[in-house]
Motif scaffolding. Structure first.
Motif, short mmCIF file in Angstrom:
data_model
loop_
_atom_site.label_atom_id
_atom_site.label_comp_id
_atom_site.label_asym_id
_atom_site.label_seq_id
_atom_site.Cartn_x
_atom_site.Cartn_y
_atom_site.Cartn_z
N ASN A 47 0.85 -1.20 0.00
CA ASN A 47 0.00 0.00 0.00
C ASN A 47 0.88 1.24 0.00
O ASN A 47 1.95 1.25 0.60
CB ASN A 47 -0.89 0.03 1.24
N GLN A 85 -12.96 -2.33 -4.48
CA GLN A 85 -11.58 -2.82 -4.44
C GLN A 85 -11.52 -4.30 -4.77
O GLN A 85 -10.66 -4.75 -5.52
CB GLN A 85 -10.95 -2.56 -3.07
N THR A 86 -12.48 -5.07 -4.27
CA THR A 86 -12.53 -6.50 -4.59
C THR A 86 -12.71 -6.70 -6.09
O THR A 86 -12.00 -7.50 -6.71
CB THR A 86 -13.66 -7.18 -3.80
N ARG A 103 -5.14 -10.37 2.77
CA ARG A 103 -4.60 -9.01 2.79
C ARG A 103 -5.64 -7.92 2.91
O ARG A 103 -5.28 -6.76 3.10
CB ARG A 103 -3.80 -8.76 1.51
N PHE A 104 -6.91 -8.26 2.74
CA PHE A 104 -7.95 -7.24 2.68
C PHE A 104 -9.19 -7.77 3.39
O PHE A 104 -9.59 -8.91 3.16
CB PHE A 104 -8.26 -6.94 1.20
#
Length: 132
Positions: A47, A85-86, A103-104
């Motif tokens: 990021n 985002q996905t 990670r998310f």
């Protein structure tokens, strides 16, 4: 990390506040600070840090551009940060659920909404590893 900007949010006013604006307006040689709603395009890259600087360039992600073209017409529950985002990472990295959630913090609702917005953009979600 490559990023894609969905829209300009505003001009920072300090203490976590901002003045909403829809466009960046600069005169020659002027500098300004704007808050942008942006998403990561590269799942495997770190990021950006708060002090990261970016250059503006064209995007070579036609399916992500299709996704962004339909977002304004999508219902609010399909435009959440988690869903968008996905959907982007499904396009750019064809992630599995395990990879994504390692990670998310994507929820089941994010994953379902991402599928809906992908299909709205004409992208066959059933062919992607997250939805097999």
């Amino acid at each position: 990390q490559d990023m894609i900007v969905e829209r300009v949010r505003g001009i920072p006013m300090g203490e976590g506040r901002f003045r909403p604006v829809e466009r960046i307006r600069l005169t020659a040689k002027a500098t300004a600070e704007y808050i942008l709603l942006a998403y990561c395009l590269n799942f495997d890259r770190a990021n950006p840090e708060p002090q990261s600087r970016f250059t503006v360039g064209g995007a070579d992600y036609p399916e992500v551009q299709k996704l962004f073209a339909v977002l304004p017409q999508a219902p609010p529950d399909q435009r959440t940060i988690g869903a968008v985002q996905t959907a982007i990472w499904v396009i750019t990295d064809d992630l599995t659920r395990g990879q994504l959630q390692s990670r998310f913090p994507a929820t089941d609702a994010d994953i379902a909404a991402a599928r809906q917005v992908l299909e709205r953009a004409g992208i066959q979600a059933a062919t992607k590893r997250l939805y097999r």
